[in-house]
Design an enzyme around this catalytic site. Structure first.
Site, PDB file in Angstrom:
ATOM      1  N   GLU A  61       0.845  -1.188   0.000  1.00 29.24           N
ATOM      2  CA  GLU A  61       0.000   0.000   0.000  1.00 29.24           C
ATOM      3  C   GLU A  61       0.887   1.248   0.000  1.00 29.24           C
ATOM      4  OE1 GLU A  61      -3.821   1.655   2.578  1.00 29.24           O
ATOM      5  OE2 GLU A  61      -2.283   0.493   3.590  1.00 29.24           O
ATOM      6  N   LYS A 110      -9.955   0.618  -2.110  1.00 34.52           N
ATOM      7  CA  LYS A 110     -10.021   0.253  -0.697  1.00 34.52           C
ATOM      8  C   LYS A 110     -11.381   0.624  -0.105  1.00 34.52           C
ATOM      9  CE  LYS A 110      -7.376   0.961   3.607  1.00 34.52           C
ATOM     10  NZ  LYS A 110      -6.202   1.671   4.194  1.00 34.52           N
ATOM     11  N   CYS A 150      -4.964  -3.605   3.241  1.00 36.77           N
ATOM     12  CA  CYS A 150      -4.624  -3.238   4.611  1.00 36.77           C
ATOM     13  C   CYS A 150      -5.780  -3.422   5.611  1.00 36.77           C
ATOM     14  CB  CYS A 150      -4.088  -1.815   4.638  1.00 36.77           C
ATOM     15  SG  CYS A 150      -3.115  -1.411   6.120  1.00 36.77           S
TER      16      CYS A 150
END
Length: 273
Positions: A44, A117, A159
């Site tokens: 990321e 995301k 993440c």
């Protein structure tokens, strides 16, 4: 589809200078490809970790056009690999925020998938001494992404998504065999939960999981955990970067073996809810 191949997760310590980060990423991608990796995953924020959250707006690109996207396409094509491009900031519908987009490129340099995301890191950690508010500068995505490739079916997440098992069950239900989760876990949350979450998401979905991460001290004062890893469908850590320094971890992904595990241990077919 290839039943077995070498995958690599790249660990970086990204800075506030794009050129520095791209040079580091280029060297690590080349090393991974040179070692035989056919699927390489970057962390990321691989291209930029600014001093302030809003700084990412200054390097944001329009979808399909920009030097960060060109870098990923050219690297995938140059080395003939599938490349998971960590995340880069792409402009969305809100001029004050960006999308944290995870892009997948194929060996011909063509983009195969984009995942934005979904879950944003708005939390206080380390006893309340660290505060994060990703939603102030990032606009959340709303679509899971599984893509069919020559290496099998790849599901994408990023993440903080690791903490939401319903997303990964959706990816598995959509056919994912391999999960790629570019990350930048904080040092404190990584020490507490990184291995647990990665191994759990792998075993509960009987998938390989590739988890490239940021590691070390960044220009914004944040420290990230590192320990990028590849987990097997049986939750074994097949490979791991030993610390928070830049590096690469490699493991063999065998989708034929994965299907054998699923056949002998058919937990995914035993669901009641």
């Amino acid at each position: 589809m290839n039943d077995a191949y070498i995958a690599a997760v790249v660990q970086m310590t990204s800075r506030a200078e794009v050129a520095t980060n791209l040079a580091q990423a280029a060297a690590l991608i080349a090393a991974a490809a040179g070692a035989g990796a056919r699927l390489v995953a970057l962390p990321e924020n691989f291209s930029f970790l600014g001093r302030r959250e809003q700084d990412k707006l200054t390097v944001a690109e329009t979808d399909g056009d920009g030097p960060l996207q060109d870098f990923l396409a050219n690297a995938a094509h140059r080395h003939g690999i599938h490349l998971v491009g960590g995340t880069i900031p792409l402009r969305g519908g809100d001029p004050r925020r960006v999308r944290a987009a995870c892009l997948l490129y194929g060996p011909d340099g063509q983009r195969l998938a984009r995942y934005d995301k979904m879950h944003l890191f708005d939390v206080s950690v380390a006893g309340g001494h660290e505060h994060y508010h990703e939603s102030a500068s990032i606009e959340p995505g709303d679509e899971p992404m599984v893509v069919e490739t020559a290496l099998g079916r790849l599901g994408l997440a990023v993440c903080y998504d690791l903490r939401f098992p319903e997303l990964f069950r959706t990816l598995q239900a959509q056919g994912a065999d391999v999960l790629a989760v570019p990350s930048a876990f904080t040092e404190s949350t990584g020490a507490a939960h990184w291995h647990l979450l990665c191994r759990t998401r792998a075993v509960e979905n009987l998938c390989y999981l590739l988890a490239p991460g940021q590691g070390g001290q960044h220009d914004n004062g944040r420290r990230t955990y590192g320990h990028s890893l590849i987990a097997s469908p049986w939750a074994d850590v097949l490979a791991e970067c030993a610390d928070a320094e830049p590096g690469i971890a490699y493991a063999r992904v065998d989708t034929a073996s994965l299907q054998d595990i699923r056949a002998r241990f058919p937990a995914l077919t035993h669901r009641r809810l």
